[in-house]
Design a protein around this motif. Structure first.
Motif, mmCIF file in Angstrom:
data_model
loop_
_atom_site.group_PDB
_atom_site.id
_atom_site.type_symbol
_atom_site.label_atom_id
_atom_site.label_comp_id
_atom_site.label_asym_id
_atom_site.label_seq_id
_atom_site.Cartn_x
_atom_site.Cartn_y
_atom_site.Cartn_z
ATOM 1 N N HIS A 190 0.831 -1.217 0.000
ATOM 2 C CA HIS A 190 0.000 0.000 0.000
ATOM 3 C C HIS A 190 0.865 1.267 0.000
ATOM 4 O O HIS A 190 1.977 1.246 -0.482
ATOM 5 C CB HIS A 190 -0.990 -0.050 1.165
ATOM 6 C CG HIS A 190 -1.680 -1.385 1.253
ATOM 7 N ND1 HIS A 190 -2.756 -1.718 0.476
ATOM 8 C CD2 HIS A 190 -1.366 -2.498 1.970
ATOM 9 C CE1 HIS A 190 -3.103 -2.979 0.725
ATOM 10 N NE2 HIS A 190 -2.277 -3.474 1.622
ATOM 11 N N GLU A 205 -2.396 0.206 7.948
ATOM 12 C CA GLU A 205 -1.504 -0.843 7.430
ATOM 13 C C GLU A 205 -0.311 -0.239 6.706
ATOM 14 O O GLU A 205 0.820 -0.675 6.883
ATOM 15 C CB GLU A 205 -2.289 -1.772 6.493
ATOM 16 C CG GLU A 205 -1.414 -2.874 5.884
ATOM 17 C CD GLU A 205 -2.160 -3.775 4.915
ATOM 18 O OE1 GLU A 205 -3.369 -3.562 4.702
ATOM 19 O OE2 GLU A 205 -1.515 -4.681 4.354
ATOM 20 N N HIS A 259 2.659 -7.090 4.596
ATOM 21 C CA HIS A 259 1.294 -6.588 4.806
ATOM 22 C C HIS A 259 0.816 -6.868 6.228
ATOM 23 O O HIS A 259 1.477 -7.578 6.984
ATOM 24 C CB HIS A 259 0.336 -7.261 3.812
ATOM 25 C CG HIS A 259 0.541 -6.814 2.407
ATOM 26 N ND1 HIS A 259 -0.303 -5.943 1.768
ATOM 27 C CD2 HIS A 259 1.532 -7.109 1.524
ATOM 28 C CE1 HIS A 259 0.149 -5.717 0.539
ATOM 29 N NE2 HIS A 259 1.272 -6.420 0.363
ATOM 30 N N GLU A 294 -5.953 -7.641 -1.353
ATOM 31 C CA GLU A 294 -4.642 -7.050 -1.642
ATOM 32 C C GLU A 294 -4.576 -6.558 -3.094
ATOM 33 O O GLU A 294 -3.934 -5.562 -3.380
ATOM 34 C CB GLU A 294 -3.513 -8.047 -1.367
ATOM 35 C CG GLU A 294 -3.426 -8.513 0.085
ATOM 36 C CD GLU A 294 -3.104 -7.400 1.084
ATOM 37 O OE1 GLU A 294 -3.074 -6.223 0.691
ATOM 38 O OE2 GLU A 294 -2.909 -7.718 2.272
#
Ligand SMILES: [Zn+2]
Length: 432
Positions: A190, A205, A259, A294
């Motif tokens: 991300h 996250e 992640h 994801e």
């Protein structure tokens, strides 16, 4: 239909004039100072919804639309967002959700998720007047799907051309510094306008995985045994395809994507770390759902996937070539072994599914979910130095074991060096 089309093009023309007007105007503004967004809000209803962002100075902008799901993408020069990172979670009217952040070096982006087909009725920037800040304003009105698709198609070509021109950080593709050391690419998931999962206490996250990856990078570098590159080392968005390209460009020996997952309310007792590899057929529904979450990264950031769909399918069918797949599996098993002594693990801690970020056909790749941000204890642990130290130590140990077996015993195949008790055909690929 003809009327709708005519109206649509008239509205686009109006938007363009507003845009050009603003561009001419803001060219005179002080271009050295980054604009700061101090506040943003939605107003209106299901017929007409207005999005307003307060800025310390006017900025240039370009607006495009994307379908499936319906999105309005606002591209800006680098804007510093002084906003609550989850400010866009509450929708209103035609906008269900919105996001903001750094999209690429020198380029910020806002993505509005629309509840149904919308048309950009007005878009403009108001200069600051006395104590009023400068404001970016966009008005969305309801339209038909056909009209939306027409506009989206027109703007897609422009957006693609603009994106192609964006220079990404050049130093990422420097050739390998020392070929005698394995090169590892760490990929914090991300970033920028894609925040990833959000914890119950508000942990993002994108932030937790970046901090962790930087610590992991330092440990690997300090060992003196590896070269390490990052797909990102700041809060910036990187498309999934770009992450794969970075690993391939470096001719990396291993990609580790980092992640921290989150599951819906009701399953908040789920916790622990897990390791994932690429597979055309997901090992189970949980892995498939995770891969889907994801893989949404690009959709969240307003990337048009139309022109890369074939690419990904081909690679998945090719299954990242069998040898790479076997090494990926071998690394994942090694990592699970190491993590077992250091952290809570999910049930079946090694699973596989169609993760787009793991599709480099010549770079063994695995994705590690550090834990669940939706679990209170996991979220708390991820913020502690003790846990981060233990967890990163375990990953370094797994990387050491993996490379010791792969490169350490020059004339031995991995199947000969793997622990007899643990070896099976996916664990122990033979060197080709
Ligand atoms: Zn993630």
């Amino acid at each position: 239909m003809a009327l709708v089309r005519r109206m649509a093009s008239r509205l686009v023309a109006a938007a363009m004039i507003a845009w050009l007007g603003t561009a001419a105007f803001s060219a005179q503004a002080d271009s050295d100072v980054t604009a700061v967004a101090r506040d943003a809000r939605l107003a209106g209803d299901e017929l007409r919804t207005r999005f307003v962002m307060d800025l310390t100075k006017p900025v240039e902008f370009a607006v495009s639309t994307l379908s499936d799901p319906y999105r309005v993408v606002i591209d800006l020069p680098h804007v510093s967002f002084d906003l609550d990172p989850v400010a866009g979670r509450d929708g209103r009217g035609l906008v269900s959700d919105w996001r903001f952040g750094l999209f690429a070096a020198g380029k910020s982006r806002i993505v509005l998720d629309a509840t149904e087909p919308v048309s950009v009725d007005k878009v403009f920037v108001l200069p600051s007047v006395s104590d009023q800040p400068a404001r970016f304003v966009i008005d969305l009105v309801k339209t038909t799907r056909a009209a939306f698709l027409d506009e989206a198609e027109a703007s897609a070509a422009e957006a693609r051309a603009a994106n192609a021109a964006v220079a990404r950080k050049g130093d990422r593709l420097k050739p390998q510094a020392d070929a005698s050391r394995p090169l590892i690419v760490l990929d914090p998931g991300h970033g920028g306008l894609d925040t990833g999962a959000t914890g119950t206490a508000g942990t993002l996250e994108k932030a937790v995985v970046l901090d962790f990856s930087l610590l992991l990078r330092d440990k690997l570098m300090e060992s003196g045994r590896y070269d390490v590159r990052m797909t990102r080392d700041t809060d910036i968005f990187i498309p999934l395809r770009e992450r794969v390209k970075i690993a391939r460009g470096h001719q990396a020996d291993l990609l580790v994507s980092v992640h921290a997952d989150s599951v819906r309310v009701g399953r908040s007792q789920v916790r622990g770390a897990g390791v994932y590899t690429l597979s055309e057929n997901a090992s189970d529904e949980i892995a498939a759902a995770l891969a889907e979450r994801e893989n949404r990264s690009d959709v969240i950031a307003g990337i048009d996937l139309a022109d890369e769909a074939d690419d990904v399918t081909d690679i998945l069918i090719d299954l990242a070539r069998m040898e790479t797949k076997k090494f990926s599996f071998f690394f994942a098993r090694t990592l699970v072994d190491e993590l077992r002594g250091s952290a809570e693990l999910v049930k079946n801690p090694h699973r596989s599914a169609g993760f787009r970020v793991l599709t480099a056909h010549d770079v063994p790749s695995a994705l590690v979910e550090l834990g669940y941000l939706s679990h209170k204890l996991d979220e708390k642990l991820m913020a502690t130095d003790a846990w981060r130290d233990r967890m990163s130590g375990a990953i370094v140990a797994a990387i050491d074991r993996y490379f010791a077996r792969r490169f350490g015993a020059a004339n031995m195949t991995l199947s000969q060096t793997a622990d007899a008790g643990k070896a099976d055909d996916t664990d122990a690929p033979a060197e080709q």
